[in-house]
Scaffold this motif. Structure first.
Motif, PDB file in Angstrom:
ATOM      1  N   CYS A  35     -12.432   5.482 -15.937  1.00 12.57           N
ATOM      2  CA  CYS A  35     -11.696   6.605 -15.248  1.00 12.57           C
ATOM      3  C   CYS A  35     -10.305   6.773 -15.374  1.00 12.57           C
ATOM      4  CB  CYS A  35     -11.983   6.343 -13.913  1.00 12.57           C
ATOM      5  SG  CYS A  35     -13.708   6.119 -13.245  1.00 12.57           S
ATOM      6  N   ILE A  36      -9.822   8.080 -15.564  1.00 11.39           N
ATOM      7  CA  ILE A  36      -8.571   8.605 -15.340  1.00 11.39           C
ATOM      8  C   ILE A  36      -8.152   8.874 -14.070  1.00 11.39           C
ATOM      9  CG2 ILE A  36      -6.633   9.886 -16.520  1.00 11.39           C
ATOM     10  CD1 ILE A  36      -8.848  10.218 -19.020  1.00 11.39           C
ATOM     11  N   THR A  37      -7.012   8.235 -13.562  1.00 10.78           N
ATOM     12  CA  THR A  37      -6.782   8.584 -12.155  1.00 10.78           C
ATOM     13  C   THR A  37      -5.317   8.870 -12.173  1.00 10.78           C
ATOM     14  OG1 THR A  37      -5.919   6.279 -11.773  1.00 10.78           O
ATOM     15  CG2 THR A  37      -8.204   6.499 -11.261  1.00 10.78           C
ATOM     16  N   LEU A  38      -4.946   9.563 -10.691  1.00  8.18           N
ATOM     17  CA  LEU A  38      -3.465   9.771 -10.474  1.00  8.18           C
ATOM     18  C   LEU A  38      -2.710   8.290 -10.318  1.00  8.18           C
ATOM     19  CD1 LEU A  38      -4.179  12.620  -7.780  1.00  8.18           C
ATOM     20  CD2 LEU A  38      -3.233  12.765 -10.360  1.00  8.18           C
ATOM     21  N   PRO A  39      -1.571   8.450 -10.520  1.00  8.21           N
ATOM     22  CA  PRO A  39      -1.013   6.926 -10.480  1.00  8.21           C
ATOM     23  C   PRO A  39      -1.331   6.176  -9.181  1.00  8.21           C
ATOM     24  CG  PRO A  39       0.440   8.768 -10.999  1.00  8.21           C
ATOM     25  CD  PRO A  39      -0.946   9.590 -10.785  1.00  8.21           C
ATOM     26  N   LEU A  40      -1.784   4.817  -9.426  1.00  8.34           N
ATOM     27  CA  LEU A  40      -1.828   4.064  -8.254  1.00  8.34           C
ATOM     28  C   LEU A  40      -0.573   3.345  -7.805  1.00  8.34           C
ATOM     29  CD1 LEU A  40      -5.477   2.403  -9.245  1.00  8.34           C
ATOM     30  CD2 LEU A  40      -4.779   4.618  -7.863  1.00  8.34           C
ATOM     31  N   TRP A  41       0.198   3.179  -8.786  1.00  9.45           N
ATOM     32  CA  TRP A  41       1.272   2.210  -8.680  1.00  9.45           C
ATOM     33  C   TRP A  41       2.721   3.041  -8.770  1.00  9.45           C
ATOM     34  CZ3 TRP A  41      -0.435  -2.059  -6.641  1.00  9.45           C
ATOM     35  CH2 TRP A  41      -1.760  -2.493  -6.744  1.00  9.45           C
ATOM     36  N   ASN A  42       2.594   4.132  -8.780  1.00 11.97           N
ATOM     37  CA  ASN A  42       3.792   5.048  -8.969  1.00 11.97           C
ATOM     38  C   ASN A  42       4.876   4.745 -10.275  1.00 11.97           C
ATOM     39  OD1 ASN A  42       3.253   6.652  -6.484  1.00 11.97           O
ATOM     40  ND2 ASN A  42       4.227   4.833  -5.317  1.00 11.97           N
ATOM     41  N   SER A  43       3.961   4.340 -11.226  1.00 14.87           N
ATOM     42  CA  SER A  43       4.747   3.985 -12.547  1.00 14.87           C
ATOM     43  C   SER A  43       3.974   4.709 -13.678  1.00 14.87           C
ATOM     44  CB  SER A  43       4.544   2.202 -12.651  1.00 14.87           C
ATOM     45  OG  SER A  43       3.275   2.118 -12.970  1.00 14.87           O
ATOM     46  N   ALA A  44       3.438   5.798 -13.438  1.00 19.19           N
ATOM     47  CA  ALA A  44       3.056   6.221 -14.708  1.00 19.19           C
ATOM     48  C   ALA A  44       2.651   7.597 -14.369  1.00 19.19           C
ATOM     49  CB  ALA A  44       1.668   5.702 -15.139  1.00 19.19           C
ATOM     50  N   PHE A  45       2.332   8.376 -15.220  1.00 20.38           N
ATOM     51  CA  PHE A  45       1.679   9.995 -15.073  1.00 20.38           C
ATOM     52  C   PHE A  45       0.372   9.886 -14.713  1.00 20.38           C
ATOM     53  CE2 PHE A  45       0.505  13.923 -17.196  1.00 20.38           C
ATOM     54  CZ  PHE A  45       1.407  14.788 -16.612  1.00 20.38           C
ATOM     55  N   LEU A  46      -0.399   9.242 -15.635  1.00 20.29           N
ATOM     56  CA  LEU A  46      -1.871   9.240 -15.497  1.00 20.29           C
ATOM     57  C   LEU A  46      -2.414   7.724 -15.864  1.00 20.29           C
ATOM     58  CD1 LEU A  46      -3.488  12.567 -16.452  1.00 20.29           C
ATOM     59  CD2 LEU A  46      -3.148  11.813 -13.943  1.00 20.29           C
ATOM     60  N   GLU A  47      -3.329   7.192 -15.191  1.00 24.64           N
ATOM     61  CA  GLU A  47      -3.793   5.797 -15.366  1.00 24.64           C
ATOM     62  C   GLU A  47      -4.978   5.958 -15.860  1.00 24.64           C
ATOM     63  OE1 GLU A  47      -0.225   3.643 -12.832  1.00 24.64           O
ATOM     64  OE2 GLU A  47      -2.373   3.804 -12.029  1.00 24.64           O
ATOM     65  N   ILE A  48      -5.562   4.792 -16.774  1.00 20.18           N
ATOM     66  CA  ILE A  48      -6.994   4.682 -17.435  1.00 20.18           C
ATOM     67  C   ILE A  48      -7.362   3.411 -16.692  1.00 20.18           C
ATOM     68  CG2 ILE A  48      -8.521   4.233 -19.096  1.00 20.18           C
ATOM     69  CD1 ILE A  48      -6.449   6.285 -20.890  1.00 20.18           C
ATOM     70  N   TYR A  49      -8.551   3.137 -15.953  1.00 20.43           N
ATOM     71  CA  TYR A  49      -8.987   2.012 -15.537  1.00 20.43           C
ATOM     72  C   TYR A  49     -10.530   2.024 -15.925  1.00 20.43           C
ATOM     73  CZ  TYR A  49      -5.027   1.542 -12.716  1.00 20.43           C
ATOM     74  OH  TYR A  49      -3.540   1.497 -12.265  1.00 20.43           O
ATOM     75  N   PRO A  50     -11.249   0.792 -15.879  1.00 21.54           N
ATOM     76  CA  PRO A  50     -12.539   0.713 -16.079  1.00 21.54           C
ATOM     77  C   PRO A  50     -13.087   0.777 -14.601  1.00 21.54           C
ATOM     78  CG  PRO A  50     -11.746  -1.337 -16.761  1.00 21.54           C
ATOM     79  CD  PRO A  50     -10.559  -0.611 -16.385  1.00 21.54           C
ATOM     80  N   TYR A  51     -14.031   1.626 -14.293  1.00 21.30           N
ATOM     81  CA  TYR A  51     -14.360   2.045 -13.137  1.00 21.30           C
ATOM     82  C   TYR A  51     -14.517   0.972 -12.176  1.00 21.30           C
ATOM     83  CZ  TYR A  51     -17.441   3.604  -9.081  1.00 21.30           C
ATOM     84  OH  TYR A  51     -18.063   3.651  -7.971  1.00 21.30           O
ATOM     85  N   ASN A  52     -15.319  -0.147 -12.621  1.00 20.24           N
ATOM     86  CA  ASN A  52     -15.659  -1.263 -11.907  1.00 20.24           C
ATOM     87  C   ASN A  52     -14.555  -2.151 -11.168  1.00 20.24           C
ATOM     88  OD1 ASN A  52     -18.524  -0.701 -12.164  1.00 20.24           O
ATOM     89  ND2 ASN A  52     -18.642  -2.029 -13.728  1.00 20.24           N
ATOM     90  N   GLU A  53     -13.176  -1.977 -12.351  1.00 15.87           N
ATOM     91  CA  GLU A  53     -12.031  -2.625 -11.657  1.00 15.87           C
ATOM     92  C   GLU A  53     -11.764  -1.902 -10.280  1.00 15.87           C
ATOM     93  OE1 GLU A  53      -7.538  -2.630 -13.274  1.00 15.87           O
ATOM     94  OE2 GLU A  53      -9.103  -3.148 -14.723  1.00 15.87           O
ATOM     95  N   LEU A  54     -11.826  -0.542 -10.322  1.00 21.78           N
ATOM     96  CA  LEU A  54     -11.545   0.333  -9.069  1.00 21.78           C
ATOM     97  C   LEU A  54     -12.258   0.101  -7.935  1.00 21.78           C
ATOM     98  CD1 LEU A  54     -11.179   3.713 -10.724  1.00 21.78           C
ATOM     99  CD2 LEU A  54      -9.368   2.443 -10.217  1.00 21.78           C
ATOM    100  N   LEU A  55     -13.134  -0.763  -8.100  1.00 17.86           N
ATOM    101  CA  LEU A  55     -14.031  -1.318  -7.126  1.00 17.86           C
ATOM    102  C   LEU A  55     -13.626  -2.598  -6.379  1.00 17.86           C
ATOM    103  CD1 LEU A  55     -17.640  -0.391  -8.087  1.00 17.86           C
ATOM    104  CD2 LEU A  55     -16.052   0.817  -6.329  1.00 17.86           C
ATOM    105  N   SER A  56     -12.595  -3.429  -7.114  1.00  9.47           N
ATOM    106  CA  SER A  56     -12.385  -4.767  -6.776  1.00  9.47           C
ATOM    107  C   SER A  56     -11.300  -4.438  -5.366  1.00  9.47           C
ATOM    108  CB  SER A  56     -11.471  -5.134  -7.861  1.00  9.47           C
ATOM    109  OG  SER A  56     -10.328  -4.588  -8.313  1.00  9.47           O
ATOM    110  N   ASP A  57     -11.163  -5.796  -5.075  1.00  9.28           N
ATOM    111  CA  ASP A  57     -10.320  -5.866  -3.707  1.00  9.28           C
ATOM    112  C   ASP A  57      -8.919  -5.589  -3.730  1.00  9.28           C
ATOM    113  OD1 ASP A  57     -12.660  -6.728  -2.487  1.00  9.28           O
ATOM    114  OD2 ASP A  57     -11.812  -9.038  -2.677  1.00  9.28           O
ATOM    115  N   ILE A  58      -8.212  -5.592  -5.106  1.00  9.89           N
ATOM    116  CA  ILE A  58      -6.942  -5.370  -5.350  1.00  9.89           C
ATOM    117  C   ILE A  58      -6.704  -3.906  -4.963  1.00  9.89           C
ATOM    118  CG2 ILE A  58      -6.975  -4.713  -7.611  1.00  9.89           C
ATOM    119  CD1 ILE A  58      -4.363  -6.291  -8.299  1.00  9.89           C
ATOM    120  N   HIS A  59      -7.877  -3.042  -5.063  1.00  8.37           N
ATOM    121  CA  HIS A  59      -7.273  -1.542  -4.918  1.00  8.37           C
ATOM    122  C   HIS A  59      -7.937  -1.054  -3.504  1.00  8.37           C
ATOM    123  CE1 HIS A  59      -6.163  -1.231  -9.070  1.00  8.37           C
ATOM    124  NE2 HIS A  59      -7.083  -1.564  -9.544  1.00  8.37           N
ATOM    125  N   GLU A  60      -8.639  -1.965  -2.964  1.00  4.26           N
ATOM    126  CA  GLU A  60      -8.887  -1.616  -1.327  1.00  4.26           C
ATOM    127  C   GLU A  60      -8.028  -0.898  -0.707  1.00  4.26           C
ATOM    128  OE1 GLU A  60     -11.147  -3.807   2.321  1.00  4.26           O
ATOM    129  OE2 GLU A  60     -11.523  -4.900   0.293  1.00  4.26           O
TER     130      GLU A  60
END
Length: 105
Positions: A35-60
């Motif tokens: 998945c390409i997402t809007l920045p999660l950490w305010n450090s990028a323009f757009l970000e790429i993540y494996p979808y399953n990583e987005l389900l992890s507790d760190i992104h809750e």
């Protein structure tokens, strides 16, 4: 987690679009989806993540907006380049959040 109305989807995934959206809504695992997402950490323009990583507790609790879906990392990189090129030509590089989320954000 939400999917932008203006989401980019790679050609190979378009046939499965409805099923993908249902799985994302139900927060179910999807292998090989990037998945390409809007920045999660305010450090990028757009970000790429494996979808399953987005389900992890760190992104809750994060406000995750998916703006692109691809079948693998290489496909995601190609799609990201296309997205940036499209946004540049539309004059929308200044605020991608507004472009993908509407005027209310």
């Amino acid at each position: 987690m939400k999917v932008s109305e203006r989401v980019y989807i790679s050609e190979i995934l378009k046939l499965q679009k409805k099923r993908l959206f249902c799985k994302i809504q139900e927060k179910k695992s999807i292998s090989r989806l990037y998945c390409i997402t809007l920045p999660l950490w305010n450090s990028a323009f757009l970000e790429i993540y494996p979808y399953n990583e987005l389900l992890s507790d760190i992104h809750e609790g994060k406000d995750i907006t998916i703006v692109g879906m691809a079948a693998g990392r290489d496909d995601a990189v190609v799609m990201l380049r296309r997205m940036i090129n499209d946004l540049y030509h539309k004059g929308e590089l200044e605020d991608v959040t507004t472009y993908f989320c509407g005027e209310d954000k």
